[in-house]
Motif scaffolding. Structure first.
Motif, mmCIF file in Angstrom:
data_model
loop_
_atom_site.group_PDB
_atom_site.id
_atom_site.type_symbol
_atom_site.label_atom_id
_atom_site.label_comp_id
_atom_site.label_asym_id
_atom_site.label_seq_id
_atom_site.Cartn_x
_atom_site.Cartn_y
_atom_site.Cartn_z
ATOM 1 N N ASP A 375 53.637 38.868 67.347
ATOM 2 C CA ASP A 375 53.340 37.507 66.881
ATOM 3 C C ASP A 375 54.123 37.213 65.610
ATOM 4 O OD1 ASP A 375 52.468 35.048 66.142
ATOM 5 O OD2 ASP A 375 50.384 35.624 65.772
ATOM 6 N N PRO A 376 55.272 36.530 65.746
ATOM 7 C CA PRO A 376 56.094 36.222 64.566
ATOM 8 C C PRO A 376 55.391 35.300 63.576
ATOM 9 C CG PRO A 376 57.332 35.897 66.607
ATOM 10 C CD PRO A 376 55.893 36.084 66.997
ATOM 11 N N GLY A 377 54.313 34.634 63.986
ATOM 12 C CA GLY A 377 53.619 33.705 63.089
ATOM 13 C C GLY A 377 52.348 34.293 62.503
ATOM 14 N N ALA A 378 52.134 35.607 62.635
ATOM 15 C CA ALA A 378 50.901 36.231 62.121
ATOM 16 C C ALA A 378 50.728 35.954 60.624
ATOM 17 C CB ALA A 378 50.951 37.736 62.366
ATOM 18 N N GLY A 379 49.469 35.956 60.157
ATOM 19 C CA GLY A 379 49.181 35.639 58.751
ATOM 20 C C GLY A 379 48.679 36.846 57.988
ATOM 21 N N MET A 380 48.786 36.759 56.650
ATOM 22 C CA MET A 380 48.313 37.868 55.810
ATOM 23 C C MET A 380 47.712 37.346 54.508
ATOM 24 S SD MET A 380 51.792 39.288 53.996
ATOM 25 C CE MET A 380 53.053 38.156 53.363
ATOM 26 N N VAL A 381 46.898 38.178 53.884
ATOM 27 C CA VAL A 381 46.513 38.021 52.485
ATOM 28 C C VAL A 381 47.198 39.151 51.737
ATOM 29 C CG1 VAL A 381 44.614 38.375 50.865
ATOM 30 C CG2 VAL A 381 44.328 36.781 52.754
ATOM 31 N N ILE A 382 47.858 38.808 50.628
ATOM 32 C CA ILE A 382 48.697 39.791 49.943
ATOM 33 C C ILE A 382 48.417 39.758 48.439
ATOM 34 C CG2 ILE A 382 50.589 38.096 50.017
ATOM 35 C CD1 ILE A 382 52.570 40.383 50.069
ATOM 36 N N THR A 383 48.068 40.915 47.882
ATOM 37 C CA THR A 383 47.703 40.979 46.463
ATOM 38 C C THR A 383 48.960 41.149 45.623
ATOM 39 O OG1 THR A 383 45.594 41.952 47.057
ATOM 40 C CG2 THR A 383 46.276 42.160 44.758
ATOM 41 N N LEU A 384 49.253 40.116 44.828
ATOM 42 C CA LEU A 384 50.551 40.045 44.147
ATOM 43 C C LEU A 384 50.441 39.800 42.651
ATOM 44 C CD1 LEU A 384 52.404 37.624 46.586
ATOM 45 C CD2 LEU A 384 53.195 39.916 46.024
ATOM 46 N N MET A 385 49.279 39.332 42.165
ATOM 47 C CA MET A 385 49.207 38.827 40.799
ATOM 48 C C MET A 385 48.316 39.695 39.920
ATOM 49 S SD MET A 385 49.692 36.193 43.074
ATOM 50 C CE MET A 385 48.448 34.939 43.340
ATOM 51 N N ALA A 386 48.463 39.471 38.598
ATOM 52 C CA ALA A 386 47.595 40.123 37.612
ATOM 53 C C ALA A 386 46.570 39.108 37.121
ATOM 54 C CB ALA A 386 48.418 40.627 36.436
ATOM 55 N N GLU A 387 45.337 39.563 36.908
ATOM 56 C CA GLU A 387 44.285 38.658 36.453
ATOM 57 C C GLU A 387 44.640 38.016 35.115
ATOM 58 O OE1 GLU A 387 41.688 37.756 38.356
ATOM 59 O OE2 GLU A 387 41.247 36.302 36.785
ATOM 60 N N GLU A 388 45.287 38.778 34.250
ATOM 61 C CA GLU A 388 45.708 38.258 32.939
ATOM 62 C C GLU A 388 46.580 36.999 33.118
ATOM 63 O OE1 GLU A 388 48.467 40.971 31.179
ATOM 64 O OE2 GLU A 388 49.114 39.487 29.681
ATOM 65 N N ASP A 389 47.496 37.040 34.067
ATOM 66 C CA ASP A 389 48.358 35.880 34.301
ATOM 67 C C ASP A 389 47.582 34.728 34.929
ATOM 68 O OD1 ASP A 389 50.781 36.875 33.254
ATOM 69 O OD2 ASP A 389 51.164 38.002 35.099
ATOM 70 N N VAL A 390 46.647 35.046 35.836
ATOM 71 C CA VAL A 390 45.822 33.992 36.438
ATOM 72 C C VAL A 390 45.110 33.215 35.321
ATOM 73 C CG1 VAL A 390 43.831 33.509 37.918
ATOM 74 C CG2 VAL A 390 45.521 35.214 38.636
ATOM 75 N N GLU A 391 44.558 33.932 34.367
ATOM 76 C CA GLU A 391 43.817 33.280 33.270
ATOM 77 C C GLU A 391 44.747 32.525 32.323
ATOM 78 O OE1 GLU A 391 41.142 35.760 31.122
ATOM 79 O OE2 GLU A 391 39.779 36.012 32.828
ATOM 80 N N THR A 392 45.860 33.141 31.971
ATOM 81 C CA THR A 392 46.812 32.487 31.065
ATOM 82 C C THR A 392 47.245 31.146 31.641
ATOM 83 O OG1 THR A 392 47.628 34.612 30.300
ATOM 84 C CG2 THR A 392 49.068 32.729 29.925
#
Ligand SMILES: [Zn+2]
Length: 518
Positions: A375-392
Motif C-alpha cells: 500500500d503506497p498510501g499507508a499512513g504513520m505516526v512518527i515521533t520527530l520533535m522535542a517537547e522543549e521546542d513544542v513549548e517554545t
C-alpha cells in the motif's frame, strides 16, 4: 426579544482580552449584545462558571472529504471547533479529473476515509460539500500538489504550458471561493516544483488577496533554508504567509525552536505578514512513504512499487535515504521504533505496530519497502520533535493552533480528536504555558484574520454567533497514540451561526455547517 441569551459566563473575546463575566445575546445568526441586563430572550442558557469564546477555527485541517461521509461527523464540534480550513499541505480534493486520480493513486484514497475520490472542479467540490451539509463550517484552500498533478501528472519536469494551466486552475478555484493557496513541499509531485513555480501561483493568490500556506520543503536539517524559501515566495508574490504545523524535526536539530521564531519575527520586521500554526504533540503523522526520498515517487505510485520491488532500485533508494547530507525523507532522521503504522489498505494486521516490531529480526528498510509495495498510501505516526521546542513555539504570539487531522476513522494521530482541548487542558491549565485568553486568541482571531474570515474569530456585537462554551477546569483530551479516538471532556455547548449543535456535551445530530467562501 433576543433569540438566545448565554447568561453568566466568563467571556473570552478572541482578541486576547481578559475573561470578563457577561451575558451574550444572540439574534438570528449574530451576536447582538454583550453585558448585563440585556433584556428578554426566547431561550436562556445558564453558563455560570463556564467560559464563552468564539468557536475555534482549525487553521490546518485535512477534513476535505469528511462532509461527504454518510453520517455527520461531530469530532471537531466536540473540540469546540466551528470552522475548519481544509486543503492543506498542497492536497485539495479539487480540481481532480480521472487522469489525476489515476496518477496519484492511493494518496487521495488514503486521505478520503472511505469517501469515493471523484473528478470535480473546485466550484463542484464546494457545491458538493454545501449540498451534503457539513457538520461544522468549511473553508477550503486550493493545493499546489493537486494543481500540479492535474496539469503535469507525477512527472518531475513541467511540460510546456503546465504552469500556465496550474495558474488558470488556481484562478478558477479562487473565483469559486478558495480561501488561499497551500503547498506541501515534501510531497510529490509538489516537491518537484521550484521556487519560481510557487511564486507564479502565489501571484494568482495575490490578485485575490488570499494567503499562501505551506508545509515547508524541509522541517529538520534544512529548516532555515526552507523558511527562507517560503518568505521569498511571500515577498515576491506579496501575499500573507502561513507556515503550517511549525516544528523542529530530527534529533540533531532539537532546541531549534527559538531560531525558527527568530526567522519568523525577522520576516515580519521586513514587511512580510507571516504567521504560523502548530499542533500540541511531539509526534507528527503523514504518509509512510515520506520516509523515502522524493525520487521514490517519480512517475507515480505504480513506478514507486516497481522501484521498491526491484533489488537494484531498492538499493539506490536506500543509499539516498541514508545520505544525511541531503534532505531525503525521514528515514535516517528517526529510528524504526519511532514509526507507528496507522493505516494500511491491505494489511490491517500491520496497523498499530511500529516498523521495528514489523521488522522483528529482519531489516527495517526492507520491511518498510514491502509494506509500501502492498500500500503506497499507508499512513504513520512518527515521533520527530522535542517537547522543549513544542513549548517554545507555542508560547510565541505569532503561532496559532491547527490540528493537521486525518479523517475520523480507524487509527489516526490523537490530534484528530483532541488537539484543541489538549492545548486548553495540558498547556493552559496544567502547565500554565499560556493564559486562557491568549490560547483562545490563537484558536480564533489569529486564524480568522489570516484567512480573511470576516465577522468570525471574535465575540462582539455584529460577529457571527459561532460560539463555544466550555469548562476551563475540565477541558482536555485523554486520547493516546494507541487509543486516540476518545471524546474530549469539558465542551458543553457549541453554536453555529446562532444554532446550538452541541448541547450539554451532546451533538444534536444536525448538519448546520456552511461553506465559507473567500
Ligand atoms: Zn503538512
Amino acid at each position: 426579544m433576543h433569540d438566545l441569551l448565554l447568561r453568566g459566563g466568563t467571556v473570552y473575546d478572541g482578541l486576547g482580552g481578559p475573561g470578563a463575566v457577561a451575558d451574550v445575546a444572540v439574534t438570528g445568526d449574530q451576536v447582538v449584545a454583550l453585558g448585563a441586563d440585556l433584556g428578554p430572550a426566547r431561550r436562556v442558557i445558564d453558563v455560570t462558571g463556564l467560559a464563552v469564546a468564539p468557536g475555534f477555527i482549525d487553521a490546518h485541517s485535512h477534513s476535505d472529504p469528511v462532509p461527504l461521509m454518510p453520517d455527520p461527523q461531530p469530532f471537531k464540534l466536540y473540540q469546540g471547533v466551528t470552522t475548519e480550513i481544509v486543503g492543506n499541505c498542497g492536497f485539495s480534493f479539487a480540481p481532480l479529473d480521472d487522469a489525476t486520480i489515476e496518477a496519484t493513486g492511493p494518496l487521495f484514497a488514503e486521505m478520503a476515509g472511505g469517501v469515493p475520490v471523484v473528478p470535480r472542479d473546485f466550484a463542484g467540490y464546494l457545491a458538493d460539500i454545501a449540498a451534503a451539509g457539513p457538520t461544522n463550517h468549511i473553508a477550503a484552500l486550493v493545493g499546489h500538489n493537486t494543481l500540479r498533478a492535474y496539469a503535469n501528472g507525477m512527472d518531475e519536469r513541467l511540460r510546456p504550458g503546465a504552469l500556465a494551466q496550474m495558474c488558470r486552475l488556481a484562478d478558477e478555484a479562487f473565483a469559486a471561493g478558495a480561501v488561499g493557496l497551500s503547498s506541501g513541499l515534501i510531497y510529490p509531485p509538489g516537491s518537484y516544483g521550484d521556487t519560481d513555480e510557487l511564486v507564479a501561483l502565489a501571484r494568482v493568490a495575490h490578485r485575490w488577496n488570499r494567503p499562501y500556506t505551506t508545509h515547508l520543503r524541509n522541517e529538520d536539517d534544512r529548516l532555515a533554508e526552507a523558511m527562507d524559501e517560503a518568505i521569498t515566495i511571500a515577498t515576491r508574490a506579496r501575499v500573507r504567509l502561513q507556515i503550517s504545523h511549525c516544528k523542529v524535526a530530527g534529533r540533531a536539530n532539537h532546541g531549534g525552536g527559538k531560531a525558527l521564531l527568530a526567522r519568523l519575527h525577522a520576516a515580519r520586521q521586513s514587511g512580510v505578514d507571516v504567521r504560523g500554526d502548530q499542533y500540541p504533540y511531539r509526534a507528527g503523522g503523514t504518509f509512510l512513504n515520506a520516509l523515502l526520498p522524493g525520487a521514490a515517487l517519480i512517475g507515480g505510485t505504480a513506478a514507486m512499487r516497481a522501484r521498491l520491488a526491484d533489488p537494484a532500485g531498492r538499493a539506490r533508494l536506500r543509499a539516498m535515504a541514508e545520505d544525511l547530507t541531503r534532505p531525503n525523507g525521514f528515514w535516517a532522521r528517526v529510528t524504526p521504533a519511532d514509526v507507528l503504522v496507522t493505516t494500511h489498505g491491505t494489511r490491517p494486521e500491520a496497523t498499530g505496530r511500529t516498523l521495528a516490531e514489523l521488522a522483528g529480526s529482519g531489516d527495517p528498510f526492507d520491511t518498510l519497502c514491502a509494506v509500501l509495495v502492498d500500500d503506497p498510501g499507508a499512513g504513520m505516526v512518527i515521533t520527530l520533535m522535542a517537547e522543549e521546542d513544542v513549548e517554545t513555539i507555542m508560547a510565541d504570539p505569532l503561532i496559532g493552533i491547527g490540528s493537521d487531522n486525518g479523517p475520523p476513522v480507524g487509527l489516526q494521530h490523537p490530534r484528530t480528536w483532541g488537539c484543541f482541548p489538549r492545548v486548553l487542558g495540558e498547556y493552559v491549565r496544567e502547565r500554565g504555558l499560556l493564559t486562557l485568553s491568549e490560547a483562545v486568541r490563537k484558536m480564533t482571531s489569529a486564524i480568522a484574520d489570516q484567512f480573511g474570515l470576516a465577522g468570525r474569530g471574535y465575540v462582539g456585537a455584529g460577529a457571527v454567533a459561532d460560539l463555544v462554551v466550555f469548562d476551563p477546569a475540565t477541558i482536555g483530551h485523554d486520547g493516546t497514540y494507541a487509543v486516540p479516538d476518545v471524546r474530549p471532556t469539558g465542551v458543553e455547548y457549541v453554536l453555529l451561526a446562532g444554532q446550538a449543535v452541541v448541547e450539554r456535551g451532546r451533538f444534536t445530530g444536525e448538519r448546520r455547517g456552511r461553506v465559507l467562501r473567500g
